[in-house]
Enzyme design. Structure first.
Site, PDB file in Angstrom:
ATOM      1  N   TYR A  42     -48.891  34.482 -14.361  1.00  0.00           N
ATOM      2  CA  TYR A  42     -48.180  33.685 -15.014  1.00  0.00           C
ATOM      3  C   TYR A  42     -46.839  32.910 -14.400  1.00  0.00           C
ATOM      4  O   TYR A  42     -46.270  32.105 -14.580  1.00  0.00           O
ATOM      5  CB  TYR A  42     -47.783  34.150 -16.476  1.00  0.00           C
ATOM      6  N   ASN A 131     -60.181  41.072 -21.441  1.00  0.00           N
ATOM      7  CA  ASN A 131     -61.345  40.300 -20.926  1.00  0.00           C
ATOM      8  C   ASN A 131     -62.372  41.472 -20.788  1.00  0.00           C
ATOM      9  O   ASN A 131     -63.298  41.018 -19.944  1.00  0.00           O
ATOM     10  CB  ASN A 131     -60.980  39.506 -19.890  1.00  0.00           C
ATOM     11  N   PRO A 180     -54.678  32.652 -29.613  1.00  0.00           N
ATOM     12  CA  PRO A 180     -55.373  32.680 -31.110  1.00  0.00           C
ATOM     13  C   PRO A 180     -55.237  30.957 -31.645  1.00  0.00           C
ATOM     14  O   PRO A 180     -55.868  31.183 -32.621  1.00  0.00           O
ATOM     15  CB  PRO A 180     -53.965  33.486 -31.701  1.00  0.00           C
ATOM     16  N   LEU A 181     -54.828  30.243 -31.078  1.00  0.00           N
ATOM     17  CA  LEU A 181     -54.860  28.966 -31.543  1.00  0.00           C
ATOM     18  C   LEU A 181     -56.106  27.909 -30.757  1.00  0.00           C
ATOM     19  O   LEU A 181     -56.153  26.739 -31.195  1.00  0.00           O
ATOM     20  CB  LEU A 181     -53.596  28.162 -31.502  1.00  0.00           C
ATOM     21  N   ILE A 229     -41.611  28.870 -32.855  1.00  0.00           N
ATOM     22  CA  ILE A 229     -41.576  30.241 -32.767  1.00  0.00           C
ATOM     23  C   ILE A 229     -41.339  30.887 -34.027  1.00  0.00           C
ATOM     24  O   ILE A 229     -42.029  31.910 -34.327  1.00  0.00           O
ATOM     25  CB  ILE A 229     -40.275  30.684 -31.757  1.00  0.00           C
TER      26      ILE A 229
END
Length: 265
Positions: A42, A131, A180-181, A229
């Site tokens: 990241y 994963n 999750p979205l 948030i």
């Protein structure tokens, strides 16, 4: 248990502006989040660390996880890579160290043996993988002399993975749900939008509440604005009706977003 309450964690993927990332982490922690997730890939570990430093929250209250990229998974590279992550984060240990993907330099015995040694030294508190399928988990559990505590996987209403959740539950492996979205796809799913409208909720809150209805699952949505948030965290207090949960469970469409040809899904 690796993760406490609230079960909603804070994801930081693509949060690469130094001050914005640090401030979002600080805001999340001071708002009540206690689980912060990052990764070498990241390119924001230093900014996440700044946010932790800025927050008026004791380090011991925070569950912090980071992930090693496949090129850093050989046993002779793992200690140095972890040391670099700890330096960037500005911490003495991480609560979970993950194998980000089972690829390239990953070898179950070699890699997880190095992780186990770091756990013995107190530099990491739990060994995690990301994963991993059930077959890969079988292989990892057989190769590692300490428990595999967490499996972080893509998990959302279009990729519910019930068999994997059941496997992890049966082997005391907590599941962290990334994306999750579904990277925004939940905002276009009729079953989700209908339930959100009927209850005065956001689609994000419905998707997160659905994940939280599953024992041992910890969603880590990402957000940058204070409103988002807070809205994601508020999902921890939402209890969907059994009929609503069933409507989401019965969605007959599947989408895997984070696909890699080196994993035999």
């Amino acid at each position: 248990m690796v993760f406490g309450e609230p079960r909603v964690g804070f994801g930081t993927w693509q949060n690469t502006d130094p001050d914005a990332c640090a401030e979002s982490v600080r805001t999340a922690l001071e708002m009540g989040y206690r689980h912060i997730d990052t990764a070498q890939l990241y390119d924001n570990e230093a900014y996440v660390g700044d946010g932790i430093e800025r927050a008026d929250v004791d380090r011991e209250e925070i569950t912090l996880g980071t992930k090693l990229w496949p090129g850093d998974l050989a046993s002779d590279r793992v200690p140095e890579a972890v040391s670099e992550s700890l330096d960037r984060l500005g911490v003495d240990y991480v609560d979970v160290l993950y194998v980000h993907w089972p690829a390239k330099d990953y070898d179950p015995a070699d890699t997880l043996g190095a992780f186990s040694e770091l756990r013995d030294e107190g530099l990491i508190r739990n060994v995690g993988v990301s994963n991993f399928t059930t077959d890969l988990l079988d292989e990892a559990r057989a190769a590692c002399d300490v428990p595999i505590a967490v499996n972080q996987v893509e998990l959302h209403p279009l990729l519910p993975q019930p068999e994997l959740i059941e496997y992890c539950r049966g082997h005391d492996i907590e599941v962290v749900a990334y994306s999750p979205l579904a990277r925004g796809e939940v905002f276009e799913i009729p079953e989700i939008t209908d339930i959100a409208r009927e209850n005065g909720l956001s689609e994000a809150q419905v998707a997160i509440a659905w994940l939280l209805s599953k024992d041992g699952v910890h969603p880590i949505p990402k957000a940058s604005s204070e409103d988002h948030i807070r809205g994601n965290l508020d999902a921890a207090d939402i209890e969907l009706a059994s009929e609503e949960l069933a409507r989401i469970d019965d969605i007959d469409r599947e989408l895997r977003i984070a696909d890699r040809d080196w994993v035999d899904w």
